[in-house]
Design a protein around this motif. Structure first.
Motif, PDB file in Angstrom:
ATOM      1  N   GLN A  72       0.821  -1.200   0.000  1.00 25.49           N
ATOM      2  CA  GLN A  72       0.000   0.000   0.000  1.00 25.49           C
ATOM      3  C   GLN A  72       0.865   1.264   0.000  1.00 25.49           C
ATOM      4  O   GLN A  72       2.041   1.233   0.368  1.00 25.49           O
ATOM      5  N   PRO A  73       0.290   2.405  -0.423  1.00 24.78           N
ATOM      6  CA  PRO A  73       1.047   3.659  -0.405  1.00 24.78           C
ATOM      7  C   PRO A  73       1.563   3.992   0.995  1.00 24.78           C
ATOM      8  O   PRO A  73       0.943   3.630   2.008  1.00 24.78           O
ATOM      9  N   LEU A  74       2.662   4.679   1.058  1.00 23.02           N
ATOM     10  CA  LEU A  74       3.270   5.017   2.339  1.00 23.02           C
ATOM     11  C   LEU A  74       2.409   6.019   3.109  1.00 23.02           C
ATOM     12  O   LEU A  74       1.821   6.931   2.512  1.00 23.02           O
ATOM     13  N   PRO A  75       2.331   5.883   4.416  1.00 22.37           N
ATOM     14  CA  PRO A  75       1.515   6.803   5.218  1.00 22.37           C
ATOM     15  C   PRO A  75       2.253   8.095   5.550  1.00 22.37           C
ATOM     16  O   PRO A  75       3.483   8.130   5.615  1.00 22.37           O
ATOM     17  N   HIS A  76       1.481   9.159   5.766  1.00 21.71           N
ATOM     18  CA  HIS A  76       2.013  10.444   6.216  1.00 21.71           C
ATOM     19  C   HIS A  76       1.769  10.670   7.704  1.00 21.71           C
ATOM     20  O   HIS A  76       2.262  11.654   8.263  1.00 21.71           O
ATOM     21  N   ARG A  77       0.977   9.796   8.338  1.00 19.64           N
ATOM     22  CA  ARG A  77       0.645   9.944   9.756  1.00 19.64           C
ATOM     23  C   ARG A  77       0.339   8.568  10.319  1.00 19.64           C
ATOM     24  O   ARG A  77       0.022   7.639   9.553  1.00 19.64           O
ATOM     25  N   ASP A  78       0.447   8.424  11.635  1.00 22.56           N
ATOM     26  CA  ASP A  78       0.233   7.106  12.229  1.00 22.56           C
ATOM     27  C   ASP A  78      -1.015   7.029  13.089  1.00 22.56           C
ATOM     28  O   ASP A  78      -1.319   5.973  13.652  1.00 22.56           O
ATOM     29  N   ALA A 254      -8.156   3.482   7.438  1.00 25.37           N
ATOM     30  CA  ALA A 254      -7.126   4.258   8.137  1.00 25.37           C
ATOM     31  C   ALA A 254      -5.894   4.427   7.268  1.00 25.37           C
ATOM     32  O   ALA A 254      -5.247   5.485   7.283  1.00 25.37           O
ATOM     33  N   ARG A 255      -5.562   3.388   6.497  1.00 23.69           N
ATOM     34  CA  ARG A 255      -4.396   3.485   5.609  1.00 23.69           C
ATOM     35  C   ARG A 255      -4.642   4.517   4.505  1.00 23.69           C
ATOM     36  O   ARG A 255      -3.730   5.252   4.117  1.00 23.69           O
ATOM     37  N   LEU A 256      -5.874   4.594   4.012  1.00 24.25           N
ATOM     38  CA  LEU A 256      -6.214   5.619   3.029  1.00 24.25           C
ATOM     39  C   LEU A 256      -6.078   7.009   3.647  1.00 24.25           C
ATOM     40  O   LEU A 256      -5.476   7.914   3.054  1.00 24.25           O
ATOM     41  N   ALA A 257      -6.632   7.196   4.837  1.00 23.91           N
ATOM     42  CA  ALA A 257      -6.546   8.493   5.499  1.00 23.91           C
ATOM     43  C   ALA A 257      -5.095   8.878   5.766  1.00 23.91           C
ATOM     44  O   ALA A 257      -4.704  10.049   5.641  1.00 23.91           O
ATOM     45  N   ALA A 258      -4.281   7.902   6.130  1.00 23.29           N
ATOM     46  CA  ALA A 258      -2.875   8.167   6.423  1.00 23.29           C
ATOM     47  C   ALA A 258      -2.093   8.543   5.168  1.00 23.29           C
ATOM     48  O   ALA A 258      -1.096   9.266   5.246  1.00 23.29           O
ATOM     49  N   ALA A 259      -2.526   8.056   4.008  1.00 24.44           N
ATOM     50  CA  ALA A 259      -1.805   8.299   2.763  1.00 24.44           C
ATOM     51  C   ALA A 259      -2.166   9.624   2.105  1.00 24.44           C
ATOM     52  O   ALA A 259      -1.467  10.057   1.186  1.00 24.44           O
ATOM     53  N   PRO A 292      -5.443   4.102  15.539  1.00 26.57           N
ATOM     54  CA  PRO A 292      -4.098   3.969  14.963  1.00 26.57           C
ATOM     55  C   PRO A 292      -4.167   3.507  13.513  1.00 26.57           C
ATOM     56  O   PRO A 292      -5.152   2.905  13.077  1.00 26.57           O
ATOM     57  N   VAL A 293      -3.117   3.794  12.779  1.00 26.24           N
ATOM     58  CA  VAL A 293      -2.986   3.286  11.412  1.00 26.24           C
ATOM     59  C   VAL A 293      -2.272   1.951  11.504  1.00 26.24           C
ATOM     60  O   VAL A 293      -1.059   1.881  11.745  1.00 26.24           O
ATOM     61  N   THR A 294      -3.025   0.877  11.337  1.00 24.85           N
ATOM     62  CA  THR A 294      -2.458  -0.457  11.502  1.00 24.85           C
ATOM     63  C   THR A 294      -3.277  -1.467  10.726  1.00 24.85           C
ATOM     64  O   THR A 294      -4.476  -1.280  10.506  1.00 24.85           O
ATOM     65  N   ARG A 295      -2.614  -2.522  10.289  1.00 25.52           N
ATOM     66  CA  ARG A 295      -3.332  -3.653   9.712  1.00 25.52           C
ATOM     67  C   ARG A 295      -3.923  -4.479  10.837  1.00 25.52           C
ATOM     68  O   ARG A 295      -3.289  -4.674  11.879  1.00 25.52           O
ATOM     69  N   VAL A 296      -5.118  -4.976  10.630  1.00 23.69           N
ATOM     70  CA  VAL A 296      -5.800  -5.770  11.646  1.00 23.69           C
ATOM     71  C   VAL A 296      -5.903  -7.209  11.170  1.00 23.69           C
ATOM     72  O   VAL A 296      -6.345  -7.474  10.048  1.00 23.69           O
ATOM     73  N   ALA A 297      -5.494  -8.130  12.019  1.00 24.70           N
ATOM     74  CA  ALA A 297      -5.660  -9.562  11.754  1.00 24.70           C
ATOM     75  C   ALA A 297      -6.774 -10.085  12.654  1.00 24.70           C
ATOM     76  O   ALA A 297      -6.783  -9.812  13.860  1.00 24.70           O
ATOM     77  N   PRO A 298      -7.735 -10.798  12.107  1.00 21.56           N
ATOM     78  CA  PRO A 298      -8.833 -11.297  12.938  1.00 21.56           C
ATOM     79  C   PRO A 298      -8.368 -12.374  13.906  1.00 21.56           C
ATOM     80  O   PRO A 298      -7.402 -13.095  13.652  1.00 21.56           O
ATOM     81  N   ASP A 299      -9.078 -12.464  15.004  1.00 19.16           N
ATOM     82  CA  ASP A 299      -8.825 -13.479  16.020  1.00 19.16           C
ATOM     83  C   ASP A 299      -9.591 -14.751  15.639  1.00 19.16           C
ATOM     84  O   ASP A 299     -10.803 -14.697  15.415  1.00 19.16           O
ATOM     85  N   PRO A 300      -8.923 -15.913  15.536  1.00 15.43           N
ATOM     86  CA  PRO A 300      -9.622 -17.143  15.120  1.00 15.43           C
ATOM     87  C   PRO A 300     -10.830 -17.467  15.988  1.00 15.43           C
ATOM     88  O   PRO A 300     -11.864 -17.935  15.477  1.00 15.43           O
TER      89      PRO A 300
END
Length: 329
Positions: A72-78, A254-259, A292-300
């Protein structure tokens, strides 16, 4: 998408379909269904609303594939400032709903609900303003529920609550442009949502002078890169919003907003607070008005707890196959 399309079998191999309970009825549903799958870059969400046909839903699948399979595009904010969302509830329910969001400084209030009155909208917005105080930011979203005269009357009635902007008061570009012209002396900016995400030409709203702000959503627009391109071409300030996503989809928003190079408004990415269950053990709910700007992994365990029925899973599998076939052509 410019990258090669992964085989549909690769998507279905990691597929989980969930049904998340909601704290209040929203968009006519009390459970939100979503399909989640994993790619080389992580988990992604495919959750077009149930009434959308394959042609419209295919763009949402393109967004999910891009997020799961491509860097994904690099973020400008976290961290991203977010608004609370108040559905079209009775005014007395407002404090209970806002309590779920914590210390958000901005609230989006749904108005123009079918079967409700302007007086109910005014009471709901008044309750939000009272709760926020004079320093808080209040925006309203009509989801194209008014005609021009209704919009003018409603926004005049709501102007005393110092609106940050009015989102999609009417359906067509011509109506939006007319409302924008009528409200200019009232200092109420007009934001376009459906006129961007559901349009065959999402740039037309800017050419028509029909909006001051564009609302962009990663899934309906085909992914982060395409949404960024649309914002750049409109030349308008943007607000990133969710499509009632799980925390996995909110991570993409969030990644879109950060980019975005600049971000002048709080974003509509706090909607995990509308669920009473989620797929992540650490869901993207607002803390001090931010996520936060983060990838989320679901909990099994949560995937299992909220798994949709076998019948609903089969429906989503069929939907993915249909959308994938359209993308493959």
């Amino acid at each position: 998408m410019s990258a090669p399309l992964p085989p549909v079998a690769e998507i279905l191999e990691t597929l989980h379909v969930v049904s998340l309970p909601m704290s209040v009825r929203f968009r006519g549903v009390d459970h939100r269904e979503a399909a989640l799958f994993e790619g080389p870059e992580g988990w992604a969400e495919f959750s077009p609303f149930l009434e959308y046909g394959p042609a419209e839903a295919a763009t949402w699948l393109a967004a999910a594939i891009d997020f799961a399979f491509e860097p994904q595009p690099l973020p400008h904010r976290d961290r991203i400032g977010v608004n609370a969302t108040v559905p079209a509830v009775a005014a007395e329910q407002v404090p209970e709903i806002l309590a779920r969001y914590g210390a958000c400084r901005t609230v989006k209030v749904k108005v123009a609900e079918v079967g409700q009155t302007l007086e109910e909208d005014v009471a709901r917005v008044a309750a939000v303003r009272e709760r926020l105080g004079p320093a808080g930011r209040v925006r309203v979203d009509a989801n194209a529920g008014w005609n021009v005269d209704e919009a003018e009357r409603a926004l005049h009635a709501l102007a005393e609550f110092d609106l940050e902007y009015a989102e999609q008061p009417c359906a067509t570009l011509e109506e939006l442009a007319e409302v924008r012209a009528r409200m200019r002396d009232w200092d109420i900016p007009i934001a376009a949502d459906e006129s961007v995400r559901k349009a065959t030409d999402p740039l037309a709203v800017a050419r028509a002078g029909a909006a001051d702000i564009v609302i962009v959503k990663a899934q309906p627009l085909g992914g982060v890169r395409r949404a960024l391109d649309i914002v750049e071409q409109t030349g308008l300030p943007a607000v990133v919003s969710s499509a009632l996503d799980t925390s996995v989809g909110l991570g993409q928003g969030a990644r879109l907003a950060a980019a975005l190079p600049t971000l002048d408004y709080d974003c509509g990415l706090g909607t995990a607070s509308l669920f009473t269950g989620d797929v992540a053990s650490d869901p993207l709910v607002p803390a001090n008005g931010e996520i936060p700007v983060t990838r989320v992994a679901p909990d099994p365990e949560l995937l299992a707890r909220h798994a949709a029925s076998a019948e609903r899973r089969a429906w989503w599998e069929s939907r993915i196959r249909a959308c994938h076939a359209l993308l493959d052509t």
